[in-house]
Design an enzyme around this catalytic site. Structure first.
Site, PDB file in Angstrom:
ATOM      1  N   ASP A 138       0.796  -1.231   0.022  1.00  0.00           N
ATOM      2  CA  ASP A 138       0.000   0.171  -0.148  1.00  0.00           C
ATOM      3  C   ASP A 138       0.782   1.123  -0.105  1.00  0.00           C
ATOM      4  O   ASP A 138       0.259   2.301  -0.427  1.00  0.00           O
ATOM      5  CB  ASP A 138      -1.063   0.120   1.218  1.00  0.00           C
ATOM      6  CG  ASP A 138      -2.251  -0.619   0.754  1.00  0.00           C
ATOM      7  OD1 ASP A 138      -2.663  -0.200  -0.249  1.00  0.00           O
ATOM      8  OD2 ASP A 138      -3.059  -1.142   1.779  1.00  0.00           O
ATOM      9  N   GLY A 149     -13.486   4.375   4.140  1.00  0.00           N
ATOM     10  CA  GLY A 149     -13.868   2.935   4.611  1.00  0.00           C
ATOM     11  C   GLY A 149     -13.649   2.973   5.966  1.00  0.00           C
ATOM     12  O   GLY A 149     -13.679   3.907   6.707  1.00  0.00           O
ATOM     13  N   ASP A 153     -19.789   1.548  12.445  1.00  0.00           N
ATOM     14  CA  ASP A 153     -20.310   1.553  11.283  1.00  0.00           C
ATOM     15  C   ASP A 153     -20.887   2.785  10.754  1.00  0.00           C
ATOM     16  O   ASP A 153     -22.093   3.068  11.553  1.00  0.00           O
ATOM     17  CB  ASP A 153     -21.243   0.279  11.251  1.00  0.00           C
ATOM     18  CG  ASP A 153     -21.657  -0.271   9.730  1.00  0.00           C
ATOM     19  OD1 ASP A 153     -21.946   0.679   8.860  1.00  0.00           O
ATOM     20  OD2 ASP A 153     -21.803  -1.331   9.564  1.00  0.00           O
ATOM     21  N   GLY A 196     -16.196   2.194   0.770  1.00  0.00           N
ATOM     22  CA  GLY A 196     -17.613   1.765   1.430  1.00  0.00           C
ATOM     23  C   GLY A 196     -18.329   2.976   1.646  1.00  0.00           C
ATOM     24  O   GLY A 196     -19.557   3.278   1.331  1.00  0.00           O
ATOM     25  N   GLY A 234     -17.436   6.214   1.200  1.00  0.00           N
ATOM     26  CA  GLY A 234     -17.398   7.073   0.030  1.00  0.00           C
ATOM     27  C   GLY A 234     -18.368   6.923  -1.227  1.00  0.00           C
ATOM     28  O   GLY A 234     -18.816   7.724  -1.911  1.00  0.00           O
ATOM     29  N   GLU A 249      -9.176  -3.033  -5.135  1.00  0.00           N
ATOM     30  CA  GLU A 249      -7.707  -3.307  -4.585  1.00  0.00           C
ATOM     31  C   GLU A 249      -7.482  -4.456  -5.271  1.00  0.00           C
ATOM     32  O   GLU A 249      -6.227  -5.040  -5.503  1.00  0.00           O
ATOM     33  CB  GLU A 249      -7.732  -3.309  -3.272  1.00  0.00           C
ATOM     34  CG  GLU A 249      -7.960  -1.751  -2.578  1.00  0.00           C
ATOM     35  CD  GLU A 249      -7.978  -1.754  -1.173  1.00  0.00           C
ATOM     36  OE1 GLU A 249      -7.440  -0.845  -0.360  1.00  0.00           O
ATOM     37  OE2 GLU A 249      -8.560  -2.623  -0.362  1.00  0.00           O
TER      38      GLU A 249
END
Length: 379
Positions: A149, A209, A282, A327, A329, A358
């Site tokens: 990454d 995310g 969440d 997620g 976004g 990814e």
């Protein structure tokens, strides 16, 4: 007809995303997806092939080495997708430090180097190491690759990567590395394909995310990002708080008596949206809640993201487009709208929502390493 299959593994702190790709002439084509939820007891394996989905309960437990979990997962994948021709496995590894500026084939030397970087990414790096070692144990003949990454951000200048600390520390590796590079690499390619004019300009991408960061792209190249030495910096996340006055940590340790382990646990697991709201990490649950704490958590997220968009745009020297992905976004329009309201002073700037992948980047990079001649045969 038999097909050469590549398996990708993308570990989070408590889940592992799986990708299955058919490799033809050195090119990877996705045909299946999956995920292992390591938080469930018993463990759950979710499989997708087009519109077809399967939920499998695993009998093995999530032990420290994951050998049995990987063995059983490979058996399930073979039954569901017929992967008897599995050719290689490719891993997302969060931290590559200054050692890795691109994907590599995993051998004893590279594995040792990945392990040495584990203290710099304690939430994610150990998961990658467990998976690599488990596959080595179960399938010692299977070639494995690592995609990092941090590698995408190696194009940033030393000026951007420096902290205002004694210079010697920079040379010792205390610098801004940046993360979510595989996602940003995919988005940069998507922009070139779908919006070439915007891609050539100055773009801020918001990967929102469970982990979240921003990246400033100029002509598709990383010039700045909000995560830095660790995955704790930048904007608020699900359970990580983002940028924090280090004086707070000194206070909590020296005055309140918190141990280093307690501080680490708080920073990685009990801050961010969860810490602010006291309800959930969440964003979907917070959006559905009427509790003022839930609304405040999302409001703070929007404010901090907007502030960092402006900061990254300063490095770029302007802003030609804003892209949301991952997620939150991609799937939380109210959060996107709140961020954009804070940025109305910028005037009209194109705002895009793009799906990130990814696993596709991991597969593409593995093919680059294993099939350099694009002949479809492992090197």
């Amino acid at each position: 007809m038999a097909r050469n299959v590549l398996l990708t593994l993308n570990p989070g702190s408590s889940t592992v995303k799986l990708g299955l790709f058919a490799v033809e002439n050195g090119t990877a084509h996705a045909f299946g997806r999956g995920a292992i939820d390591l938080r469930r007891s018993p463990l759950s394996l979710h499989l997708e092939e087009g519109e077809r989905t399967t939920e499998a309960t695993l009998t093995s437990a999530a032990t420290d080495d994951l050998h049995e979990v990987i063995d059983e997962t490979l058996e399930w994948l073979n039954r569901h997708f017929d992967i008897g021709t599995l050719q290689a496995a490719a891993h997302r590894v969060v931290h590559g430090g200054d050692r890795f500026d691109g994907p590599v084939r995993i051998d004893d030397d590279t594995l040792a180097a990945i392990e040495a970087l584990a203290p710099m990414a304690p939430l994610h790096q150990p998961q990658s190491l467990r998976l690599i070692r488990a596959l080595r144990r179960v399938r010692p003949d299977l070639p494995q690759t690592a995609s990092f990454d941090t590698a995408f951000h190696r194009t940033q200048s030393d000026l951007v990567r420096r902290f205002a600390l004694p210079r010697a520390l920079f040379d010792e590796g205390i610098k801004r590395y940046g993360f979510h590079g595989l996602s940003y690499k995919f988005i940069a390619a998507e922009l070139r394909r779908r919006h070439p004019a915007l891609a050539a300009g100055r773009v801020v991408v918001a990967h929102l995310g469970s982990g979240a960061s921003l990246c400033g792209l100029h002509d598709g190249v990383s010039r700045d990002t909000t995560m830095s030495f660790s995955t704790l910096d930048g904007i608020p996340m699900a359970t990580r708080g983002g940028a924090l006055d280090p004086g707070v940590l000194l206070h909590l340790q020296k005055v309140r008596g918190l141990s280093l382990d307690a501080l680490e646990d708080m920073l990685y697991h009990h801050s961010g949206l969860l810490g602010i709201s006291g309800i959930s990490a969440d964003a979907r649950e917070l959006a559905a809640s009427e509790a003022p704490e839930a609304r405040e958590a999302l409001a703070l997220l929007a404010l901090r993201v907007a502030r960092e968009v402006a900061a990254v745009a300063t490095t770029l020297g302007g802003l030609d487009a804003l892209v949301f992905t991952a997620g939150i976004g991609e799937h939380q329009p109210a959060v996107r709208a709140a961020i954009c309201r804070h940025l109305e002073w910028l005037g009209k700037v194109p705002v895009l929502v793009l799906h990130t992948d990814e696993e596709q980047v991991i597969a593409d990079e593995a093919c680059h390493v294993l099939y350099p001649s694009t002949s479809g045969n492992p090197s």
